[in-house]
Design a protein around this motif. Sequence first.
Motif, mmCIF file in Angstrom:
data_model
loop_
_atom_site.group_PDB
_atom_site.id
_atom_site.type_symbol
_atom_site.label_atom_id
_atom_site.label_comp_id
_atom_site.label_asym_id
_atom_site.label_seq_id
_atom_site.Cartn_x
_atom_site.Cartn_y
_atom_site.Cartn_z
ATOM 1 N N TYR A 81 -34.754 21.486 16.603
ATOM 2 C CA TYR A 81 -33.446 21.360 15.987
ATOM 3 C C TYR A 81 -32.520 22.408 16.604
ATOM 4 C CZ TYR A 81 -34.571 25.559 13.375
ATOM 5 O OH TYR A 81 -34.902 26.840 13.046
ATOM 6 N N MET A 82 -31.258 22.248 16.298
ATOM 7 C CA MET A 82 -30.294 23.194 16.831
ATOM 8 C C MET A 82 -30.319 24.444 15.961
ATOM 9 S SD MET A 82 -27.133 20.803 17.907
ATOM 10 C CE MET A 82 -27.431 19.406 16.860
ATOM 11 N N GLY A 100 -28.147 26.397 12.419
ATOM 12 C CA GLY A 100 -28.691 25.108 11.989
ATOM 13 C C GLY A 100 -29.949 25.255 11.172
ATOM 14 N N ILE A 114 -18.876 19.067 17.496
ATOM 15 C CA ILE A 114 -19.971 19.903 17.973
ATOM 16 C C ILE A 114 -20.032 19.826 19.489
ATOM 17 C CG2 ILE A 114 -22.472 20.138 18.011
ATOM 18 C CD1 ILE A 114 -22.425 19.216 15.110
ATOM 19 N N LEU A 116 -22.132 19.920 22.330
ATOM 20 C CA LEU A 116 -23.572 19.837 22.621
ATOM 21 C C LEU A 116 -23.917 20.513 23.933
ATOM 22 C CD1 LEU A 116 -24.158 16.196 21.472
ATOM 23 C CD2 LEU A 116 -24.998 18.243 20.373
ATOM 24 N N ASN A 117 -22.918 20.820 24.716
ATOM 25 C CA ASN A 117 -23.213 21.413 26.015
ATOM 26 C C ASN A 117 -23.027 22.919 26.022
ATOM 27 O OD1 ASN A 117 -23.734 18.918 27.077
ATOM 28 N ND2 ASN A 117 -21.574 18.569 27.485
ATOM 29 N N SER A 119 -23.303 26.732 25.967
ATOM 30 C CA SER A 119 -24.381 27.610 26.434
ATOM 31 C C SER A 119 -24.929 28.441 25.293
ATOM 32 C CB SER A 119 -23.860 28.518 27.528
ATOM 33 O OG SER A 119 -22.798 29.281 27.008
ATOM 34 N N THR A 121 -25.878 27.286 22.481
ATOM 35 C CA THR A 121 -26.829 26.519 21.677
ATOM 36 C C THR A 121 -28.248 27.052 21.852
ATOM 37 O OG1 THR A 121 -25.460 24.597 22.066
ATOM 38 C CG2 THR A 121 -27.652 24.200 21.182
ATOM 39 N N THR A 123 -32.115 26.088 20.866
ATOM 40 C CA THR A 123 -33.004 25.081 20.288
ATOM 41 C C THR A 123 -34.215 25.785 19.688
ATOM 42 O OG1 THR A 123 -32.351 23.646 22.075
ATOM 43 C CG2 THR A 123 -34.186 22.932 20.749
ATOM 44 N N SER A 124 -34.541 25.431 18.478
ATOM 45 C CA SER A 124 -35.700 26.049 17.835
ATOM 46 C C SER A 124 -36.619 24.955 17.320
ATOM 47 C CB SER A 124 -35.282 26.941 16.684
ATOM 48 O OG SER A 124 -34.170 27.702 17.036
ATOM 49 N N ARG B 17 -26.051 15.266 28.176
ATOM 50 C CA ARG B 17 -25.688 16.641 28.457
ATOM 51 C C ARG B 17 -26.377 17.606 27.520
ATOM 52 N NH1 ARG B 17 -19.395 17.035 28.659
ATOM 53 N NH2 ARG B 17 -19.162 14.800 28.691
ATOM 54 N N GLY B 18 -26.609 17.088 26.355
ATOM 55 C CA GLY B 18 -27.200 17.972 25.355
ATOM 56 C C GLY B 18 -28.561 18.476 25.767
ATOM 57 N N PRO B 21 -28.754 22.333 27.914
ATOM 58 C CA PRO B 21 -28.774 23.740 27.499
ATOM 59 C C PRO B 21 -30.152 24.308 27.250
ATOM 60 C CG PRO B 21 -27.066 22.559 26.372
ATOM 61 C CD PRO B 21 -27.861 21.543 27.128
ATOM 62 N N ASP B 26 -30.410 27.551 32.032
ATOM 63 C CA ASP B 26 -29.044 27.333 31.596
ATOM 64 C C ASP B 26 -28.660 28.285 30.484
ATOM 65 O OD1 ASP B 26 -28.789 23.759 32.035
ATOM 66 O OD2 ASP B 26 -29.017 25.421 33.415
ATOM 67 N N ALA B 27 -29.630 28.569 29.663
ATOM 68 C CA ALA B 27 -29.310 29.411 28.528
ATOM 69 C C ALA B 27 -28.910 30.810 28.996
ATOM 70 C CB ALA B 27 -30.491 29.496 27.595
ATOM 71 N N PRO B 31 -22.971 27.637 32.843
ATOM 72 C CA PRO B 31 -23.070 26.662 33.913
ATOM 73 C C PRO B 31 -21.988 26.819 34.977
ATOM 74 C CG PRO B 31 -22.400 25.637 31.854
ATOM 75 C CD PRO B 31 -22.764 27.035 31.538
ATOM 76 N N PRO B 273 -39.745 24.349 22.614
ATOM 77 C CA PRO B 273 -38.430 24.037 23.198
ATOM 78 C C PRO B 273 -38.300 24.485 24.654
ATOM 79 C CG PRO B 273 -38.168 24.884 20.991
ATOM 80 C CD PRO B 273 -39.619 24.980 21.311
ATOM 81 N N SER B 407 -29.157 17.768 12.925
ATOM 82 C CA SER B 407 -29.485 18.926 13.750
ATOM 83 C C SER B 407 -30.843 18.801 14.417
ATOM 84 C CB SER B 407 -29.431 20.201 12.913
ATOM 85 O OG SER B 407 -30.382 20.138 11.896
ATOM 86 N N VAL B 408 -31.529 17.694 14.185
ATOM 87 C CA VAL B 408 -32.856 17.531 14.776
ATOM 88 C C VAL B 408 -32.746 16.718 16.061
ATOM 89 C CG1 VAL B 408 -35.147 16.596 14.394
ATOM 90 C CG2 VAL B 408 -33.895 17.601 12.510
ATOM 91 N N TYR B 409 -33.463 17.159 17.065
ATOM 92 C CA TYR B 409 -33.519 16.395 18.311
ATOM 93 C C TYR B 409 -34.650 15.391 18.236
ATOM 94 C CZ TYR B 409 -30.705 20.094 20.463
ATOM 95 O OH TYR B 409 -29.726 20.969 20.781
#
Lengths: 647, 860
Positions: A81-82, A100, A114, A116-117, A119, A121, A123-124, B17-18, B21, B26-27, B31, B273, B407-409
């Motif tokens: 999730y974010m 999040g 939001i 989404l791109n 930097s 962000t 992710t966890s 695009r999502g 990151p 990238d983090a 970019p 992740p 918020s979940v991928y």
Amino acid sequence: MPCVGDWLNSPLSIVQGIFAQNVPNSGWEKKVTEYFKEKLKENNATNWVPSLNDVPVHYLKPNSLVKFRCMVQDMFDPEFYMGVYETVDPNTNARVLHFGKYRDVAECGPQQEIDLNSSQTVTSERQTFYCVPVPGESAWVKEISFLTEPAYVSASQARVSPSTSYTPSRHKRSYEEDEDMDLHPSKQKEQHLGESCCCGSDIHGCVEPKRLETEASAGHHVISPNCSPPLDLNFPLPGEKGPACLVKVYENWESFKVNDVLEVFGILSVDPVLSIVNSEERDSSTLDPMECMDTSEEQRVHSPPASLVPRIHVILAQKLQHINPLLPACLNEEESKTCEFVSNFMSELSPVRAELLGFLTHALLGDSLAAEYLILHLISTVYARRDVLPLGKFTVNLSGCPRSSAFTEHLYRLIQHLVPASYHLRMSIESMNHSRFIPHKDYAANRLVSGLLQLASNTSLVIDETQLEQGQLDTAGVHNVTALGNLITWQKVDYDFNYHRMEFPCNINVLITSEGRSLLPSDCQVHLQPQIIPPNMEEYMSSLLTAVLPSVLNKFRIYLTLLRLLDYSISDEVTKAVEEDFVEMRKNNPESVTADDLHKMLLVARFLSLSAGQTTLSRERWLRAKQLEALRKARLQQQQSVNGNEL
Amino acid sequence: MSSPASTPSRRRGKRGRGSNPPTPQDARSPPSQKRRTDDSTSTGDLQPMPTSPPADVQSSGAADALFSSPPQFRHSAIPLDFDISSPLTYGTPSSRVEGTPRSGIRGTPVRERPDLGSARKARQVDLHSDGLAEDVVATEQSLGQRLVIWGTDVNVASCKERFQRFLQRFIDPLDKEDEDIGLDLNEPRYMQRLQEINMVGEPFLNVNCDHLRSFDENLYRQLICYPQEVIPTFDMAANEIFFDRYPDSILEHQIQVRPYNALKTRNMRNLNPEDIDQLITISGMVIRSSQLIPEMQEAFFRCQVCAFTTRVEIDRGRIAEPSVCKNCNTTHSMALIHNRSMFSDKQMIKLQESPEDMPAGQTPHTVALFAHNDLVDKVQPGDRVNVTGIYRAVPIRVNPRVSSVNSVYKTHIDVIHYRKTDSKRLHCVDEETEQKRFTEERVEMLKELSKKADIYERLALALAPSIYEHEDIKKGILLQLFGGSRKDFTHTGRGNFRAEINILLCGDPGTSKSQLLQYVYNLVPRGQYTSGKGSSAVGLTAYVMKDPETRQLVLQTGALVLSDNGICCIDEFDKMNESTRSVLHEVMEQQTLSIAKAGIICQLNARASILAAANPIESQWNPKKTTIENIQLPHTLLSRFDLIFLMLDPRDEAYDRRLARHLVSLYYQSEEKMEEEYMDMAVLRDYIAYARGYVNPRLGEEASQSLIEAYVDMRKIGSGKGMVSAYPRQLESLIRLAEAHAKVRFSEKVETIDVEEAKRLHREALKQSATDPRTGIVDISILTTGMSATARKRKEELAQALRKLIQSKGKTPSLKYQQLLDDLRAQSETAITKEMFEEALRALADEDFLTVTGKTVRLL
């Protein structure tokens, strides 16, 4: 600075506060857990948190802090999730960071989008557990744990103006007390609910209290109208009720196992958006190949409507050793309070034991030997496993139960009043062939479909074999009987994963009541010798229960739970004595005493010592154990010869 | 059609695009600081490619040319039109993904790789928005030539060159794989593979990442971290080499490189992740596969006003419907023509963690896989596979009307390569894939252990420590776990020799036989546990089932087949019914199972060791009876057990004392303390697995001699008393036991000590099971013929005595039965039972001396 109520009512705003202060570094997550840990440590603060076990979901405020006492029924796949995301306002290009964590939906304001791109962000990962209330939880556990929360109820009253329209009718309680204890808690509860909901949530505030009462006492869930086929909430035991919950765990999820009993403190999420997701996705699934990767069944199971299966985002979770509300939750800690509690209780142990023995003797129709064994059985627990061998299981087969009267039924009812969780399994050809004992994996819905044998540790399973008739078991029946046998012998259940089976160790106290020797294996068979045959079993048994003062009953309950948790050891000296004894016995008659018998005697000695509150074996106890075993065996032999003569 | 399609796909645009990151790269740095660059030549080719219609026209033409035009044309084309070394010829990574089936060199079309996904396109768009002028930027090193793909440190030219070098030079003569049949290991492996492609025409090149790693660590790292950039580069490199070598080759499409065996992640549980967008390999079991999903690659639109047609490619998972017809300028007149659109195959597969990888007490995880094109329908539910692919995470939009996002991928893996792990298990010995891979330290540790003098005793002690004593039985089971060496005598007509050791435990109830069986079942990876009472022949062997969905007949395998190469534990062996037991005859000697059922006739391998437990028929062992009489099993079956142990309750004070101490300690010792005392179950398991996998002892000269001696000795003992005391089967057992003992020592050669121990154990077991209770002499014929030699002798003697008695009575034609018995009893000094008498009568009747009718005996 947030005040007392805030962390209960709107914990997310507190998280936001901590997040805003610490945003550049990632330490904010730790601070959040620490903050709540501190808050909950304060005097009785845990009692202030409303429990999902007692209060129906629709009375609880969304996004407030709740607690839930539950068993992990299934584990879903981990979710990404974010953890942190950024929103951007398309007009002003203003960027804001959000967190999040503890949320299902990444929220943003009306004018924001939001990014989404971004930097920023992060992710966890988090893990979802499907949790159900502890299966077979006794009514008294629910009742007492609710009553120990007066602080919460009164506080809520104090905080918000009390509702004037509704006054709890106290007279009802005394009237009901003797009649039915099962109905009692729900009545009680709903009175309190009436109060708490009227003040707690503004949506329901205007609802007529009368209606609330009928709703709550009806006891079933409010099924959302748009969800046409009722969702199977996957309770292990039939006829269970109570909320099932999707518990989202953020840390240490590896330490939790299936069938663990947990107490979680977390943020309740019943966002109606979640339900919209489902319907939306169902509509679009035909068009979007991405979404049709999950079948609709899987969708239904993994994201059920939030009104039916709420989400809890866990801030703190702990495994429970027991669910007895009369004891402090954790006995291992070196806290002065718990030590004091334990030592206080230990000092008055022997009268409690004597009283309990008397009580059970009456319950077993005057058979004190059987009562003694029943106590040993009730405090037994698997304390270790030596490669495949579980140590400390003590399955008792109570044979010679009168068949005609409802004796077994009433015996179970008594046990139910003593232990925190129990289930009465009435064996019959029908039930063996048609019930689901072993949990199995449903790959279409991708979940573990529960079965009768998915029980939490230390649940009492009372198997009634007196109702079993002759007949043909089909394949399912044979599997079920085998599973029961495995459960008793190895204390494990092989869950069916279709392509393979997987072993789940368990710790279930099995008591078998039967006429002759049970067809299931058991550690020890006690033949019941009734001293009195009451003309009216029903009256006799229920009068037994009413004769016991509630305070005494509570002592019994503490006794049984506490002794199970004690440590035990045998000194070298006694080991030597036991050795000598064994050799001596074998010398006289090697046939009569085998290694198995020694196992049994040591077990009996262990639980006998523990039942007297002694954590080491003494010589006297050993002799007493031997004596008990001898009595039991003599009785069995006598029974056999009687049967032989009859034939 | 087109309008609803655009709604969900708009989200997907974001999604592409999502997924950027989360990559650690990238983090760390924004970019904008990175530039995606290609070779200067390819940048020119970047822009026009995606949408240029001429390319499409050309593609169809080229496809035709592939089949119709004469080869000379292509041949002559090389020097004239194409510069092989130019990346333009093969397409750059970016242009390759456009999905345009353009014509490649010499007419071999490029095939799009949906498995590499569309996420990259986002970068390309960024690139365009940044402007082409800035596009070519040197990064990192001072070398002006080091240009890298945006967001990575991959330089296309050098990457390609290095991979080509790898293909041309990689040799590893030691590494053997099962697909390597026909490969010369001393030649560059992948060049031979390319040759194979030329011959077979399957344009896929599987590359073992482990090879790449040992050859070029850095390239391997790049492949793992940026698979979607690096793999197309690999494709290019492979194609260049291939068409350089085999210019005449005709392939369906250009070669695609499929890396496998990436070491990144082996276990599904370890996915986190950080693995997103990286190349991973995980193992698991397929539990569900979806129907084939046609995924649109290219949409075909026609104007309803002027019938002008146009093609629109999928862009980041979305088809942009042309709003205006280019020809007649009518708005919203373009309609999608399904039949002329291009689709590619896609399939969703659910993979579940394999049971071995799961921690106790947790439920297995699952992960979704997407298979594309050729990989669709390559695996079936139930298959164990190793999957190599790219891990993806895409966000889900909650509601298109609300801007908030779930918020979940959603995560999935785009499959690049499958490798089935057990497809061959039922057909041939497949040791290579069966072997568990051990780390070097572990191997070192195990070898260290094996050097200990008392390793045999130590291991035996570690086996089921909760069961007290019975050391010889434990040693026997230990040897069974290791097994003998497999010998193949097929060419001499005897087939495989059994390497598995079978053991039968019999004895009093309650002597923890079941517990031993349970322990063994839990210890070995492929063990099965059944109870004789509950299993039928069908459940043990195999049965044919009709699949309810496909109406197809499916062969379902039972416990014995499932425990191929493992141990099948059968409890309550005596309670098994006749027909079931008869199945075991074949399994226990030939190690195969023949099935002729419902039109399926086959022979399955069942190289299982059998560990069985039986209870005596009278519930208590009768020491006055022989083993056969006690357990009532046919001797034909008994003789197939290498070792038969009795588990009796010893009547011995010292034993009792030790037993009591042992049991008492169970009841108070803490678990940690118990662990310390014995070898860990995991170590034991690894030790056995290693020995089974890597040690294959052969008989030494000395050992052979002592085996011969032992056998001759055994025969001699018996011959003195006129009985056979050993059969070749016993010799075979001895050999197996000796081999197993050598395995315990990790020794490649069977030596005298192994034979000594085998002899000792064999003798111990015999002493227990084959001692004639009447004489106290060990008599192997009890097990082989079901009757001891003395018993047989007695029978004969009695018959002779009876004959004499009858003869002494003179010429009477018939005798009374009871009278005769009484006379015989009076004459004999030992008690004669009715049974014995009847047996003697039968023996005489067989000799045609007399007949028995009812109660009278007639002489003939």
